[in-house]
Design a protein around this motif. Structure first.
Motif, PDB file in Angstrom:
ATOM      1  N   TYR A  21       0.830  -1.197   0.000  1.00 57.36           N
ATOM      2  CA  TYR A  21       0.000   0.000   0.000  1.00 57.36           C
ATOM      3  C   TYR A  21       0.866   1.249   0.000  1.00 57.36           C
ATOM      4  O   TYR A  21       0.620   2.194  -0.749  1.00 57.36           O
ATOM      5  N   PHE A  22       1.912   1.249   0.810  1.00 56.16           N
ATOM      6  CA  PHE A  22       2.820   2.397   0.884  1.00 56.16           C
ATOM      7  C   PHE A  22       3.524   2.624  -0.451  1.00 56.16           C
ATOM      8  O   PHE A  22       3.619   3.745  -0.939  1.00 56.16           O
ATOM      9  N   ALA A  23       4.015   1.552  -1.076  1.00 57.65           N
ATOM     10  CA  ALA A  23       4.703   1.665  -2.365  1.00 57.65           C
ATOM     11  C   ALA A  23       3.750   2.187  -3.436  1.00 57.65           C
ATOM     12  O   ALA A  23       4.119   3.028  -4.257  1.00 57.65           O
ATOM     13  N   THR A  24       2.496   1.717  -3.418  1.00 53.19           N
ATOM     14  CA  THR A  24       1.508   2.193  -4.382  1.00 53.19           C
ATOM     15  C   THR A  24       1.272   3.685  -4.200  1.00 53.19           C
ATOM     16  O   THR A  24       1.195   4.440  -5.171  1.00 53.19           O
ATOM     17  N   PHE A  25       1.167   4.131  -2.957  1.00 52.18           N
ATOM     18  CA  PHE A  25       0.951   5.549  -2.661  1.00 52.18           C
ATOM     19  C   PHE A  25       2.129   6.387  -3.148  1.00 52.18           C
ATOM     20  O   PHE A  25       1.944   7.410  -3.797  1.00 52.18           O
ATOM     21  N   VAL A  26       3.359   5.942  -2.887  1.00 51.46           N
ATOM     22  CA  VAL A  26       4.552   6.684  -3.296  1.00 51.46           C
ATOM     23  C   VAL A  26       4.633   6.781  -4.815  1.00 51.46           C
ATOM     24  O   VAL A  26       4.868   7.858  -5.375  1.00 51.46           O
ATOM     25  N   PHE A  27       4.426   5.660  -5.514  1.00 49.91           N
ATOM     26  CA  PHE A  27       4.488   5.690  -6.970  1.00 49.91           C
ATOM     27  C   PHE A  27       3.350   6.521  -7.563  1.00 49.91           C
ATOM     28  O   PHE A  27       3.520   7.190  -8.578  1.00 49.91           O
ATOM     29  N   GLY A  28       2.197   6.507  -6.922  1.00 52.12           N
ATOM     30  CA  GLY A  28       1.083   7.332  -7.385  1.00 52.12           C
ATOM     31  C   GLY A  28       1.397   8.812  -7.277  1.00 52.12           C
ATOM     32  O   GLY A  28       1.126   9.595  -8.193  1.00 52.12           O
ATOM     33  N   ILE A  29       1.968   9.229  -6.152  1.00 53.57           N
ATOM     34  CA  ILE A  29       2.338  10.634  -5.971  1.00 53.57           C
ATOM     35  C   ILE A  29       3.430  11.026  -6.963  1.00 53.57           C
ATOM     36  O   ILE A  29       3.413  12.119  -7.530  1.00 53.57           O
ATOM     37  N   ASN A  30       4.402  10.141  -7.193  1.00 52.57           N
ATOM     38  CA  ASN A  30       5.463  10.428  -8.169  1.00 52.57           C
ATOM     39  C   ASN A  30       4.886  10.599  -9.567  1.00 52.57           C
ATOM     40  O   ASN A  30       5.276  11.513 -10.295  1.00 52.57           O
ATOM     41  N   SER A  31       3.972   9.740  -9.957  1.00 51.35           N
ATOM     42  CA  SER A  31       3.391   9.860 -11.293  1.00 51.35           C
ATOM     43  C   SER A  31       2.567  11.135 -11.412  1.00 51.35           C
ATOM     44  O   SER A  31       2.596  11.800 -12.457  1.00 51.35           O
ATOM     45  N   LEU A  32       1.854  11.518 -10.360  1.00 51.92           N
ATOM     46  CA  LEU A  32       1.104  12.771 -10.385  1.00 51.92           C
ATOM     47  C   LEU A  32       2.052  13.964 -10.531  1.00 51.92           C
ATOM     48  O   LEU A  32       1.800  14.877 -11.323  1.00 51.92           O
ATOM     49  N   GLY A  33       3.162  13.949  -9.800  1.00 51.64           N
ATOM     50  CA  GLY A  33       4.148  15.018  -9.906  1.00 51.64           C
ATOM     51  C   GLY A  33       4.756  15.104 -11.292  1.00 51.64           C
ATOM     52  O   GLY A  33       4.957  16.195 -11.830  1.00 51.64           O
ATOM     53  N   LEU A  34       5.049  13.956 -11.906  1.00 52.40           N
ATOM     54  CA  LEU A  34       5.599  13.948 -13.257  1.00 52.40           C
ATOM     55  C   LEU A  34       4.596  14.475 -14.276  1.00 52.40           C
ATOM     56  O   LEU A  34       4.962  15.197 -15.203  1.00 52.40           O
ATOM     57  N   LEU A  35       3.332  14.122 -14.107  1.00 52.64           N
ATOM     58  CA  LEU A  35       2.304  14.637 -15.013  1.00 52.64           C
ATOM     59  C   LEU A  35       2.174  16.154 -14.880  1.00 52.64           C
ATOM     60  O   LEU A  35       2.076  16.870 -15.883  1.00 52.64           O
ATOM     61  N   LEU A  36       2.174  16.652 -13.646  1.00 57.36           N
ATOM     62  CA  LEU A  36       2.089  18.097 -13.441  1.00 57.36           C
ATOM     63  C   LEU A  36       3.308  18.811 -14.011  1.00 57.36           C
ATOM     64  O   LEU A  36       3.199  19.882 -14.606  1.00 57.36           O
ATOM     65  N   ASN A  37       4.487  18.207 -13.839  1.00 62.55           N
ATOM     66  CA  ASN A  37       5.714  18.795 -14.384  1.00 62.55           C
ATOM     67  C   ASN A  37       5.681  18.838 -15.912  1.00 62.55           C
ATOM     68  O   ASN A  37       6.061  19.831 -16.523  1.00 62.55           O
ATOM     69  N   SER A  38       5.232  17.769 -16.528  1.00 65.94           N
ATOM     70  CA  SER A  38       5.154  17.760 -17.992  1.00 65.94           C
ATOM     71  C   SER A  38       4.125  18.767 -18.475  1.00 65.94           C
ATOM     72  O   SER A  38       4.326  19.422 -19.502  1.00 65.94           O
ATOM     73  N   GLY A  39       3.022  18.936 -17.747  1.00 63.90           N
ATOM     74  CA  GLY A  39       2.049  19.958 -18.109  1.00 63.90           C
ATOM     75  C   GLY A  39       2.629  21.357 -18.006  1.00 63.90           C
ATOM     76  O   GLY A  39       2.398  22.202 -18.877  1.00 63.90           O
ATOM     77  N   GLN A  40       3.397  21.603 -16.955  1.00 61.53           N
ATOM     78  CA  GLN A  40       4.034  22.909 -16.791  1.00 61.53           C
ATOM     79  C   GLN A  40       5.028  23.169 -17.920  1.00 61.53           C
ATOM     80  O   GLN A  40       5.082  24.266 -18.471  1.00 61.53           O
ATOM     81  N   LEU A  41       5.821  22.181 -18.271  1.00 58.52           N
ATOM     82  CA  LEU A  41       6.779  22.340 -19.367  1.00 58.52           C
ATOM     83  C   LEU A  41       6.064  22.590 -20.694  1.00 58.52           C
ATOM     84  O   LEU A  41       6.512  23.400 -21.509  1.00 58.52           O
ATOM     85  N   ALA A  42       4.950  21.897 -20.912  1.00 55.81           N
ATOM     86  CA  ALA A  42       4.195  22.101 -22.146  1.00 55.81           C
ATOM     87  C   ALA A  42       3.629  23.516 -22.202  1.00 55.81           C
ATOM     88  O   ALA A  42       3.696  24.180 -23.245  1.00 55.81           O
ATOM     89  N   ILE A  43       3.093  23.987 -21.091  1.00 55.40           N
ATOM     90  CA  ILE A  43       2.543  25.350 -21.055  1.00 55.40           C
ATOM     91  C   ILE A  43       3.653  26.367 -21.262  1.00 55.40           C
ATOM     92  O   ILE A  43       3.485  27.345 -21.992  1.00 55.40           O
ATOM     93  N   ASN A  44       4.811  26.163 -20.633  1.00 54.18           N
ATOM     94  CA  ASN A  44       5.935  27.090 -20.810  1.00 54.18           C
ATOM     95  C   ASN A  44       6.405  27.127 -22.254  1.00 54.18           C
ATOM     96  O   ASN A  44       6.751  28.181 -22.775  1.00 54.18           O
ATOM     97  N   SER A  45       6.443  25.979 -22.925  1.00 54.16           N
ATOM     98  CA  SER A  45       6.902  25.969 -24.309  1.00 54.16           C
ATOM     99  C   SER A  45       5.875  26.636 -25.228  1.00 54.16           C
ATOM    100  O   SER A  45       6.245  27.294 -26.195  1.00 54.16           O
TER     101      SER A  45
END
Length: 85
Positions: A21-45
Motif C-alpha cells: 500500500y505504501f509503495a503504491t501511494f509513493v508511486f502514485g504521488i510520483n506519477s502525479l508530480g511527473l504529469l504536473l511537471n510535464s504539463g508545466q513544461l508544455a505550457i511554458n513551451s
C-alpha cells in the motif's frame, strides 16, 4: 497449526500488505508530480517561456565569474608547496 505460527503468518501478511500500500501511494504521488511537471513544461513551451539558450548563457556567466577564485586557489596551493595542514 499452532497459534503462534498463525500469529506470525498474519503479522507477516499485514506487513507485506502495508508495504505494498505504501509503495503504491509513493508511486502514485510520483506519477502525479511527473504529469504536473510535464504539463508545466508544455505550457511554458507554448507560452514562449524560458528557453535553454537563456539558461545556458547564465550558467556560462557564472562559470566565468568563478575563474579569479580558481586562480587564487591555484596560487595558494603553489605557495604552500601543495601541502595541506
Amino acid at each position: 497449526m499452532s497459534v503462534k505460527v498463525r500469529q506470525i503468518t498474519i503479522t507477516i501478511r499485514t506487513i507485506v500488505n502495508g508495504l505494498c500500500y505504501f509503495a503504491t501511494f509513493v508511486f502514485g504521488i510520483n506519477s502525479l508530480g511527473l504529469l504536473l511537471n510535464s504539463g508545466q513544461l508544455a505550457i511554458n513551451s507554448i507560452m514562449g517561456g524560458s528557453t535553454n539558450n537563456e539558461n545556458g548563457s547564465k550558467i556560462e556567466e557564472n562559470v566565468d565569474s568563478l575563474s579569479p577564485v580558481k586562480e587564487n586557489v591555484a596560487e595558494g596551493i603553489k605557495s604552500t608547496g601543495g601541502k595541506e595542514d
